[in-house]
Design a protein around this motif. Sequence first.
Motif, PDB file in Angstrom:
ATOM      1  N   GLY A 143      70.221  66.658   7.240  1.00  0.00           N
ATOM      2  CA  GLY A 143      70.722  65.577   8.083  1.00  0.00           C
ATOM      3  C   GLY A 143      72.149  65.800   8.568  1.00  0.00           C
ATOM      4  N   GLY A 144      72.790  66.870   8.096  1.00  0.00           N
ATOM      5  CA  GLY A 144      74.156  67.175   8.505  1.00  0.00           C
ATOM      6  C   GLY A 144      74.224  67.618   9.958  1.00  0.00           C
ATOM      7  N   LYS A 145      75.428  67.571  10.515  1.00  0.00           N
ATOM      8  CA  LYS A 145      75.589  67.860  11.937  1.00  0.00           C
ATOM      9  C   LYS A 145      76.630  68.949  12.187  1.00  0.00           C
ATOM     10  CE  LYS A 145      76.414  63.534  13.093  1.00  0.00           C
ATOM     11  NZ  LYS A 145      76.686  62.320  13.904  1.00  0.00           N
ATOM     12  N   VAL A 146      76.365  69.733  13.220  1.00  0.00           N
ATOM     13  CA  VAL A 146      77.355  70.687  13.717  1.00  0.00           C
ATOM     14  C   VAL A 146      77.821  70.195  15.091  1.00  0.00           C
ATOM     15  CG1 VAL A 146      75.542  72.181  14.671  1.00  0.00           C
ATOM     16  CG2 VAL A 146      77.835  73.093  14.336  1.00  0.00           C
ATOM     17  N   THR A 147      79.129  70.207  15.303  1.00  0.00           N
ATOM     18  CA  THR A 147      79.725  69.778  16.566  1.00  0.00           C
ATOM     19  C   THR A 147      80.514  70.940  17.160  1.00  0.00           C
ATOM     20  OG1 THR A 147      79.941  67.481  15.818  1.00  0.00           O
ATOM     21  CG2 THR A 147      81.319  68.169  17.683  1.00  0.00           C
ATOM     22  N   ILE A 148      80.178  71.298  18.383  1.00  0.00           N
ATOM     23  CA  ILE A 148      80.840  72.409  19.063  1.00  0.00           C
ATOM     24  C   ILE A 148      81.578  71.876  20.288  1.00  0.00           C
ATOM     25  CG2 ILE A 148      80.486  74.568  20.329  1.00  0.00           C
ATOM     26  CD1 ILE A 148      77.898  74.874  18.587  1.00  0.00           C
ATOM     27  N   LYS A 203      69.870  76.469  23.109  1.00  0.00           N
ATOM     28  CA  LYS A 203      68.789  77.372  22.708  1.00  0.00           C
ATOM     29  C   LYS A 203      69.090  78.049  21.378  1.00  0.00           C
ATOM     30  CE  LYS A 203      66.185  81.455  24.242  1.00  0.00           C
ATOM     31  NZ  LYS A 203      66.029  82.462  25.327  1.00  0.00           N
ATOM     32  N   LEU A 204      70.314  78.539  21.209  1.00  0.00           N
ATOM     33  CA  LEU A 204      70.680  79.234  19.978  1.00  0.00           C
ATOM     34  C   LEU A 204      70.653  78.292  18.776  1.00  0.00           C
ATOM     35  CD1 LEU A 204      73.616  81.520  21.191  1.00  0.00           C
ATOM     36  CD2 LEU A 204      71.261  82.180  20.706  1.00  0.00           C
ATOM     37  N   LEU A 205      71.102  77.067  18.967  1.00  0.00           N
ATOM     38  CA  LEU A 205      71.059  76.096  17.872  1.00  0.00           C
ATOM     39  C   LEU A 205      69.618  75.789  17.469  1.00  0.00           C
ATOM     40  CD1 LEU A 205      73.904  73.741  19.090  1.00  0.00           C
ATOM     41  CD2 LEU A 205      73.882  74.926  16.887  1.00  0.00           C
ATOM     42  N   SER A 208      68.084  78.459  15.412  1.00  0.00           N
ATOM     43  CA  SER A 208      68.518  78.430  14.008  1.00  0.00           C
ATOM     44  C   SER A 208      67.907  77.266  13.229  1.00  0.00           C
ATOM     45  CB  SER A 208      70.050  78.358  13.929  1.00  0.00           C
ATOM     46  OG  SER A 208      70.620  79.573  14.375  1.00  0.00           O
ATOM     47  N   GLY A 209      67.086  76.475  13.896  1.00  0.00           N
ATOM     48  CA  GLY A 209      66.388  75.391  13.210  1.00  0.00           C
ATOM     49  C   GLY A 209      67.014  74.025  13.349  1.00  0.00           C
ATOM     50  N   PHE A 210      68.053  73.900  14.180  1.00  0.00           N
ATOM     51  CA  PHE A 210      68.657  72.585  14.399  1.00  0.00           C
ATOM     52  C   PHE A 210      67.776  71.752  15.335  1.00  0.00           C
ATOM     53  CE2 PHE A 210      72.384  75.004  13.056  1.00  0.00           C
ATOM     54  CZ  PHE A 210      73.000  74.102  12.204  1.00  0.00           C
TER      55      PHE A 210
END
Length: 230
Positions: A143-148, A203-205, A208-210
């Motif tokens: 459930g965690g998030k990555v922000t770019i 697409k890359l995210l 990676s399974g996001f």
Amino acid sequence: MKVDIKKKERVKRIFDTISPKYDFLNHFLSAGTDYYWRRKAIELSSFNSESILLDMACGTGDFAITARKKGVKTIFGGDLSLNMLSHFKDKSEWINGRLVQCTAEELPFKDNTFTNITVAFGVRNFYDIQKGFDSFRRVLKEGGKVTILEFRLPANKFIRAIYLFYFNKILPALGRIISRDPEAYRYLPESVGEFDRRIDLVKLLKNSGFKNVEKYSLTMGLVQVVIARK
């Protein structure tokens, strides 16, 4: 996607060299708009006091410091440049013991450690973006998030023309005068142009399974915020 191992050493050398004037150059060359970009990315990420944040490619810590002011209590920083990390530590005593010299591709953290990962203007400097995102997913909690937060080339042709003129002509000249490193601010416009042509962050995210990947455009399309959930 081609993996560029040599890029790792080039990026390290550039940022080690310009670190003493990095903060000034960021604020000056963006006319202070970088403050807004960081605040907006943090707002979109919905951090809270329980968040456990890894700010990757943290540099001198401006994004992490802004997150701290917004109520995030537990923050770690990672960067390839030891000089940049040293400046972060000098600015903020609270980060002591939580800074790590590392790359996104090889994170020295246990699985399921963080609720959030942020990267502000650093993804284009990764030598293997897909591997970096795989690593992000590993250390994020469920459930965690990555922000770019990253530059992009504007879609509007008129704005793009002005943007490219500034990036290719004005910015390198000013950066060279202030930083005394001709390569550093030649690398920036080169890396942004190449990144925008070749890299599809969404697409890359997803590769990676996001999931639930959201993309936002700021300041007439000059900057993008991409948020994805594990």
